[in-house]
Scaffold this motif. Structure first.
Motif, PDB file in Angstrom:
ATOM      1  N   TYR A   1       0.842  -1.192   0.000  1.00 42.05           N
ATOM      2  CA  TYR A   1       0.000   0.000   0.000  1.00 42.05           C
ATOM      3  C   TYR A   1       0.882   1.250   0.000  1.00 42.05           C
ATOM      4  CZ  TYR A   1      -3.344  -3.505   1.539  1.00 42.05           C
ATOM      5  OH  TYR A   1      -4.110  -4.635   1.622  1.00 42.05           O
ATOM      6  N   ARG A   2       0.266   2.363  -0.376  1.00 43.55           N
ATOM      7  CA  ARG A   2       0.957   3.658  -0.353  1.00 43.55           C
ATOM      8  C   ARG A   2      -0.023   4.705   0.154  1.00 43.55           C
ATOM      9  NH1 ARG A   2       3.696   4.137  -5.304  1.00 43.55           N
ATOM     10  NH2 ARG A   2       1.676   4.365  -6.311  1.00 43.55           N
ATOM     11  N   LEU A   3       0.411   5.470   1.150  1.00 47.01           N
ATOM     12  CA  LEU A   3      -0.403   6.555   1.691  1.00 47.01           C
ATOM     13  C   LEU A   3       0.021   7.855   1.023  1.00 47.01           C
ATOM     14  CD1 LEU A   3      -2.455   7.753   3.653  1.00 47.01           C
ATOM     15  CD2 LEU A   3      -0.663   7.787   5.401  1.00 47.01           C
ATOM     16  N   LEU A   4      -0.861   8.424   0.219  1.00 50.11           N
ATOM     17  CA  LEU A   4      -0.600   9.694  -0.443  1.00 50.11           C
ATOM     18  C   LEU A   4      -1.145  10.818   0.428  1.00 50.11           C
ATOM     19  CD1 LEU A   4      -1.610   8.735  -4.102  1.00 50.11           C
ATOM     20  CD2 LEU A   4       0.681   8.785  -3.089  1.00 50.11           C
ATOM     21  N   VAL A   5      -0.262  11.731   0.820  1.00 45.04           N
ATOM     22  CA  VAL A   5      -0.663  12.780   1.744  1.00 45.04           C
ATOM     23  C   VAL A   5       0.232  14.005   1.543  1.00 45.04           C
ATOM     24  CG1 VAL A   5       0.845  11.831   3.545  1.00 45.04           C
ATOM     25  CG2 VAL A   5      -1.061  13.300   4.193  1.00 45.04           C
ATOM     26  N   PRO A   6      -0.330  15.214   1.599  1.00 44.55           N
ATOM     27  CA  PRO A   6       0.499  16.425   1.487  1.00 44.55           C
ATOM     28  C   PRO A   6       1.465  16.540   2.671  1.00 44.55           C
ATOM     29  CG  PRO A   6      -1.834  16.928   1.128  1.00 44.55           C
ATOM     30  CD  PRO A   6      -1.774  15.542   1.656  1.00 44.55           C
TER      31      PRO A   6
END
Length: 225
Positions: A65-70
């Motif tokens: 999984y990959r958490l995309l977050v600013p």
């Protein structure tokens, strides 16, 4: 707790892929249950709507999984960015700007890193150790920049707090002695040396380093530092 540990592992590698095996190792260091991978999948499904509400997104990628977050939404990412900016400013000789960045970086901290999700060991514990070590290094850099700017009182405030947390870290005491001496508090500077010497002799049976003993001698002679 497992939901929080999973989120912490994804945030520590925010915007990068994290394999399911890495998540299992982080959540159950050394002793994963047979259902661990299935549990990760279940926890991910619970977390997805929650992180979406916060302005982030959990992507499924090959094998994980990959958490995309600013960056601005994650303290650890913002901390790293501010430290890099502060380091560059100091290298460029702009101590005032370095202090601005490093003060913002240290202000992000509220206690120990990952204190709400720490297992007994494993990747989360290792990450917490690295982050706490980096925070102390940043405090040292910040104090050094404040001293160069002549802001001795501010440096002393940071250093007094830091030596209470890490009383065996000689660099903190060295900076504290310099800041106190330059502020005209020679007696306090000498007392700081004696305090550190008593701590280190009692704790590990060693004398302060030659550099710190030399600094102490210079302060005894009231040499300008």
């Amino acid at each position: 707790m497992k939901h929080r540990q999973l989120l912490a592992l994804l945030l520590l590698r925010a915007n990068h892929a994290v394999s399911t095996d890495q998540l299992v190792d982080g959540m159950w260091p050394g002793d994963p249950p047979s259902s661990a991978k299935g549990n990760v999948k279940t926890y991910i499904s619970v977390l997805r709507p929650q992180v979406c509400q916060a302005g982030a997104l959990i992507e499924t990628v090959p094998r994980g999984y990959r958490l995309l977050v600013p960056v601005e939404l994650v303290d650890v990412l913002l901390f790293e960015a501010l430290v890099q900016a502060g380091t560059r400013a100091a290298q460029d000789g702009d101590d005032a700007r370095a202090v601005q960045h490093l003060q913002r970086a240290t202000a992000l901290w509220r206690g120990e890193a990952l204190q709400d999700v720490l297992p007994c060991g494993g990747p989360i514990r290792d990450a917490a150790t690295r982050l706490n070590e980096k925070r102390l290094a940043v405090v040292q850099d910040l104090a050094a920049a404040l001293i160069r700017l002549g802001r001795y009182g501010d440096a002393i405030d940071y250093l007094r707090t830091a030596v209470c947390e890490e009383p065996l870290r000689e660099r903190l005491w060295s900076l504290l002695m310099v800041a106190l001496h330059r502020e005209g508090r020679r007696a306090d500077s000498l007392a700081a040396y004696l305090e550190f010497r008593a701590i280190i002799v009692k704790s590990i049976g060693l004398e302060p380093s030659r550099d710190l003993r030399t600094l102490h001698s210079r302060i005894l002679l009231d040499d300008p530092l």
